[in-house]
Design a protein around this motif. Structure first.
Motif, short mmCIF file in Angstrom:
data_model
loop_
_atom_site.label_atom_id
_atom_site.label_comp_id
_atom_site.label_asym_id
_atom_site.label_seq_id
_atom_site.Cartn_x
_atom_site.Cartn_y
_atom_site.Cartn_z
N LEU A 124 -12.43 5.24 24.84
CA LEU A 124 -11.03 5.32 25.25
C LEU A 124 -10.77 4.68 26.61
O LEU A 124 -9.62 4.55 27.03
CB LEU A 124 -10.56 6.79 25.30
CG LEU A 124 -9.84 7.32 24.04
CD1 LEU A 124 -10.78 7.28 22.85
CD2 LEU A 124 -9.33 8.71 24.29
N LEU A 125 -11.83 4.31 27.33
CA LEU A 125 -11.65 3.72 28.66
C LEU A 125 -11.16 2.28 28.52
O LEU A 125 -11.74 1.47 27.79
CB LEU A 125 -12.96 3.74 29.43
CG LEU A 125 -13.53 5.11 29.79
CD1 LEU A 125 -14.89 4.96 30.47
CD2 LEU A 125 -12.57 5.87 30.71
N ALA A 126 -10.09 1.97 29.24
CA ALA A 126 -9.59 0.60 29.26
C ALA A 126 -10.59 -0.28 30.01
O ALA A 126 -11.30 0.19 30.90
CB ALA A 126 -8.23 0.56 29.95
N ASP A 127 -10.65 -1.55 29.65
CA ASP A 127 -11.48 -2.47 30.42
C ASP A 127 -10.99 -2.46 31.87
O ASP A 127 -9.78 -2.47 32.13
CB ASP A 127 -11.37 -3.89 29.85
CG ASP A 127 -12.09 -4.03 28.51
OD1 ASP A 127 -12.76 -3.06 28.09
OD2 ASP A 127 -11.98 -5.11 27.90
N GLY A 128 -11.94 -2.40 32.80
CA GLY A 128 -11.58 -2.32 34.22
C GLY A 128 -11.30 -0.92 34.70
O GLY A 128 -10.86 -0.72 35.84
N ALA A 129 -11.55 0.09 33.85
CA ALA A 129 -11.29 1.48 34.23
C ALA A 129 -12.27 1.95 35.31
O ALA A 129 -13.29 1.31 35.58
CB ALA A 129 -11.41 2.39 33.00
N SER A 130 -11.93 3.09 35.91
CA SER A 130 -12.79 3.70 36.93
C SER A 130 -13.22 5.09 36.47
O SER A 130 -12.39 5.90 36.05
CB SER A 130 -12.04 3.83 38.25
OG SER A 130 -12.77 4.63 39.17
N VAL A 131 -14.53 5.34 36.53
CA VAL A 131 -15.07 6.67 36.28
C VAL A 131 -15.64 7.19 37.60
O VAL A 131 -16.41 6.48 38.27
CB VAL A 131 -16.19 6.63 35.22
CG1 VAL A 131 -16.77 8.04 35.02
CG2 VAL A 131 -15.68 6.06 33.90
N VAL A 132 -15.25 8.38 37.97
CA VAL A 132 -15.81 9.02 39.17
C VAL A 132 -16.42 10.34 38.73
O VAL A 132 -15.80 11.12 38.00
CB VAL A 132 -14.73 9.26 40.25
CG1 VAL A 132 -15.36 9.89 41.49
CG2 VAL A 132 -14.03 7.96 40.62
N ILE A 133 -17.64 10.59 39.18
CA ILE A 133 -18.36 11.80 38.81
C ILE A 133 -18.63 12.63 40.06
O ILE A 133 -19.15 12.11 41.06
CB ILE A 133 -19.68 11.45 38.09
CG1 ILE A 133 -19.36 10.76 36.76
CG2 ILE A 133 -20.53 12.69 37.88
CD1 ILE A 133 -20.56 10.28 35.98
N LEU A 134 -18.24 13.90 40.01
CA LEU A 134 -18.48 14.78 41.16
C LEU A 134 -19.91 15.29 41.12
O LEU A 134 -20.31 15.98 40.19
CB LEU A 134 -17.51 15.96 41.15
CG LEU A 134 -17.63 16.84 42.40
CD1 LEU A 134 -17.02 16.13 43.61
CD2 LEU A 134 -16.97 18.19 42.20
N SER A 135 -20.65 14.96 42.16
CA SER A 135 -22.01 15.47 42.30
C SER A 135 -22.03 16.35 43.55
O SER A 135 -21.07 17.08 43.82
CB SER A 135 -23.01 14.31 42.41
OG SER A 135 -24.33 14.81 42.43
N SER A 136 -23.08 16.30 44.31
CA SER A 136 -23.21 17.11 45.52
C SER A 136 -24.41 16.61 46.31
O SER A 136 -25.35 16.05 45.73
CB SER A 136 -23.43 18.59 45.15
OG SER A 136 -23.82 19.35 46.28
N ILE A 137 -24.39 16.85 47.61
CA ILE A 137 -25.55 16.48 48.42
C ILE A 137 -26.78 17.28 48.02
O ILE A 137 -27.91 16.89 48.33
CB ILE A 137 -25.29 16.64 49.93
CG1 ILE A 137 -24.97 18.09 50.30
CG2 ILE A 137 -24.19 15.70 50.39
CD1 ILE A 137 -24.95 18.36 51.81
N ARG A 173 -16.10 0.64 36.21
CA ARG A 173 -16.91 1.06 37.35
C ARG A 173 -17.21 2.55 37.26
O ARG A 173 -16.35 3.34 36.90
CB ARG A 173 -16.18 0.75 38.66
CG ARG A 173 -15.91 -0.73 38.85
CD ARG A 173 -15.06 -1.04 40.06
NE ARG A 173 -13.71 -0.51 39.93
CZ ARG A 173 -13.24 0.54 40.57
NH1 ARG A 173 -14.02 1.24 41.40
NH2 ARG A 173 -11.99 0.94 40.39
N VAL A 174 -18.45 2.92 37.59
CA VAL A 174 -18.86 4.33 37.58
C VAL A 174 -19.45 4.66 38.93
O VAL A 174 -20.45 4.05 39.35
CB VAL A 174 -19.90 4.60 36.48
CG1 VAL A 174 -20.24 6.10 36.43
CG2 VAL A 174 -19.39 4.14 35.11
N ASN A 175 -18.85 5.58 39.63
CA ASN A 175 -19.31 5.94 40.97
C ASN A 175 -19.44 7.45 41.11
O ASN A 175 -18.84 8.22 40.35
CB ASN A 175 -18.35 5.39 42.03
CG ASN A 175 -18.39 3.88 42.11
OD1 ASN A 175 -19.40 3.30 42.50
ND2 ASN A 175 -17.30 3.22 41.71
#
Length: 247
Positions: A124-137, A173-175
């Motif tokens: 379902l992600l459009a080309d050029g979409a942004s994925v951000v994942i919450l992690s932690s230190i 992008r996945v950050n």
């Protein structure tokens, strides 16, 4: 014109804390925002306050995720922004005292749930979409009694970087955003009283070079930045937001 106008964003765990703040910032920047959560009353109230759409869904439940994907596809078509935020700390316990119940709860939400949320939403992600994942230190710290939470976030970081490589041909992008100590309701939800929480934050401030505790807004602004075209050349990155604590 607002930076995220004409963009559609999904935020998991959007009824409180960092998820709520991120949804609020995304709305402020013009995005059409969808939030999810496990508790109908809480998610419905948050959506009304934010001016967002909502779905009741438990990230740990793959059936809920499949239903969510289907509903988002039918109502919105595609996503430009996916913020995988929902997570829990679990109970603190030594490895020697570990319980299967605690392990399963932490991993089902933080790792398995986040993994399959990403997996199922990729079409379902459009080309050029942004994925951000919450992690932690904590993913790169090794404190006693936090092995399950730390391991869940370390595993998530690994998957995020692999996803960045796999999705790069579509310019998706996945950050990763990894906060340090952040003022949210999480400790109160785990049963800590207000005085104890305040004492913990006071102590943590002494360990942070900038001598302040982060806020959900600090994280939300970074999530929004990574979702914008200004960050179009950033992928596979882990952005640490901890006031210098891990220096």
């Amino acid at each position: 014109m607002k930076k995220l106008a004409n963009k559609t964003a999904l935020v998991t765990g959007g009824n409180s804390g960092i998820g709520y703040a991120a949804a609020e910032e995304l709305v402020a920047q013009g995005a059409k925002v969808i939030i999810t959560g496990r508790r109908k009353e809480a998610i419905e109230k948050a959506a009304t306050e934010l001016g967002a759409s909502y779905f009741v869904a438990d990230q740990a439940n793959l059936s809920d995720t499949n239903s969510l994907v289907k509903a988002v596809k039918e109502q919105f078509g595609s996503l430009d922004i996916l913020f995988i935020n929902a997570g829990i700390t679990g109970q603190q316990m030594l490895i020697a005292d570990a319980t299967e119940e605690n392990f399963d709860q932490v991993m089902d939400i933080n790792f398995k749930g986040a993994y399959f949320t990403l997996s199922k939403f990729i079409p379902l992600l459009a080309d050029g979409a942004s994925v951000v994942i919450l992690s932690s230190i904590v993913a790169s710290t090794y404190k006693p009694q936090s092995s399950m939470y730390q391991a869940s976030k370390a595993a998530l970081n690994s998957i995020a970087k692999t996803a960045a490589a796999e999705l790069a041909p579509r310019k998706i992008r996945v950050n990763i955003v990894s906060p340090g100590p952040t003022r949210t309701e999480v400790m109160a939800k785990n049963g800590a009283d207000a005085q104890a929480v305040s004492a913990i934050y006071d102590h943590l401030e002494t360990l942070i070079p900038l001598r302040k505790i982060g806020t959900a807004n600090d994280v939300a602004k970074m999530v929004t930045y990574l979702s914008d075209d200004a960050a179009s050349f950033i992928t596979g990155a882990e952005i640490v937001i901890d006031g210098g604590m891990t220096l």
